[in-house]
Design an enzyme around this catalytic site. Structure first.
Site, PDB file in Angstrom:
ATOM      1  N   MET A  76       0.934  -1.160  -0.477  1.00 47.88           N
ATOM      2  CA  MET A  76       0.013  -0.002   0.553  1.00 47.88           C
ATOM      3  C   MET A  76       0.689   0.615  -0.035  1.00 47.88           C
ATOM      4  O   MET A  76       1.930   1.199   0.168  1.00 47.88           O
ATOM      5  CB  MET A  76      -1.108   0.038   0.739  1.00 47.88           C
ATOM      6  CG  MET A  76      -1.633  -0.997   1.263  1.00 47.88           C
ATOM      7  SD  MET A  76      -3.222  -0.633   2.826  1.00 47.88           S
ATOM      8  CE  MET A  76      -4.251   0.530   2.240  1.00 47.88           C
ATOM      9  N   CYS A  77       0.296   2.530  -0.072  1.00 48.57           N
ATOM     10  CA  CYS A  77       1.014   3.737   0.063  1.00 48.57           C
ATOM     11  C   CYS A  77       0.274   4.635   0.575  1.00 48.57           C
ATOM     12  O   CYS A  77      -0.917   4.115   1.106  1.00 48.57           O
ATOM     13  CB  CYS A  77       0.786   4.241  -1.949  1.00 48.57           C
ATOM     14  SG  CYS A  77       2.086   3.437  -2.765  1.00 48.57           S
ATOM     15  N   ARG A  78       0.498   6.018   0.556  1.00 47.41           N
ATOM     16  CA  ARG A  78       0.028   7.081   0.804  1.00 47.41           C
ATOM     17  C   ARG A  78      -0.415   8.161  -0.651  1.00 47.41           C
ATOM     18  O   ARG A  78       0.636   8.285  -0.402  1.00 47.41           O
ATOM     19  CB  ARG A  78      -0.246   7.204   1.775  1.00 47.41           C
ATOM     20  CG  ARG A  78       0.544   6.455   3.670  1.00 47.41           C
ATOM     21  CD  ARG A  78      -0.667   6.299   4.173  1.00 47.41           C
ATOM     22  NE  ARG A  78      -2.112   5.440   3.776  1.00 47.41           N
ATOM     23  CZ  ARG A  78      -2.922   5.125   4.124  1.00 47.41           C
ATOM     24  NH1 ARG A  78      -3.778   5.644   4.942  1.00 47.41           N
ATOM     25  NH2 ARG A  78      -3.459   3.685   2.797  1.00 47.41           N
TER      26      ARG A  78
END
Length: 245
Positions: free
Chosen positions: A1-3
């Site tokens: 995942m990322c932001r």
């Protein structure tokens, strides 16, 4: 995942967008509060804007944002009415290199994705590639599901929301044919005049995504709220938000 995060409104410095807020995108690289997997976003970062000629411009680095010595100079020097940013936690098997680092740009659009498609190389990569016109297919330089999804968005017609919705519908329908695969599909795309975001997932809870329609006079979307302002609103799963300046 990322932001991920994006800003559209009055001209503001990169610092104001990137690392000045109490829970800024930069802070979320090492202090994310709502990530469903991973603990830090240390596999690179990037930011995109529109240059004076109207075309997208991107700065990307494979270092964690806190280790990139260019951040301070860029943050103090650049001011724009639109910013799109990403801090990356790489999906296993998708290399940490420049070509795989977001944001992505093409056909006048800027795009970011937070999530992954499980077993992407074996399942949907060839399916997406087969959908693409040659000039779009040839513009893919990396191996990430994110860049392929952006190519699929560019392949569609209509408004920004039409493009994003049509691409998402195709991905959901293909995932339905594969069985029990999981996919996290939060995406945002802009043409510099509008910003469209979607919070979506398949066989899994959708990652967090918030909208603020008047954050310091601007429209903002972010994986996590930048501050304690009560006007940050969680976007409902399987919902789109379209924002103007």
């Amino acid at each position: 995942m990322c932001r991920i995060a994006a800003y559209l409104g009055p001209e503001c410095s990169l610092r104001q967008f990137l690392d000045a807020p109490p829970h800024s995108l930069a802070r979320q690289s090492w202090d994310a509060r709502e990530m469903a997997s991973a603990t830090v976003n240390a596999d690179g970062w990037g930011v995109a804007w529109y240059a004076d000629d109207g075309a997208p411009a991107i700065y990307r680095h494979t270092l964690p944002i806190w280790a990139d010595g260019n951040v301070d100079g860029l943050a103090r020097s650049l001011s724009r009415p639109l910013w799109v940013g990403n801090v990356r936690s790489a999906t296993s098997g998708l290399g940490t290199d420049h070509a795989n680092t977001q944001p992505f740009a093409g056909d006048g659009l800027i795009f970011v994705h937070n999530g992954y498609i499980q077993d992407f190389a074996r399942t949907l990569r060839a399916r997406i590639r087969a959908e693409l016109d040659p000039e779009i297919e040839q513009s893919i330089h990396g191996t990430t599901d994110s860049e392929y999804m952006f190519a699929l968005v560019r392949q569609q017609t209509g408004t920004l929301q039409d493009k994003l919705a049509a691409a998402l519908d195709k991905i959901h329908s293909w995932l339905a044919e594969t069985g029990d695969l999981k996919a996290l599909l939060n995406m945002a795309v802009t043409d510099g005049r509008q910003l469209v975001a979607v919070r979506s997932a398949y066989n899994a809870p959708a990652p967090s995504l918030y909208v603020h329609r008047d954050w310091q006079g601007a429209a903002v979307i972010a994986s996590e709220a930048f501050d304690a302002d009560p006007n940050w609103c969680a976007i409902n799963p399987e919902s789109f938000v379209t924002l103007g300046a």
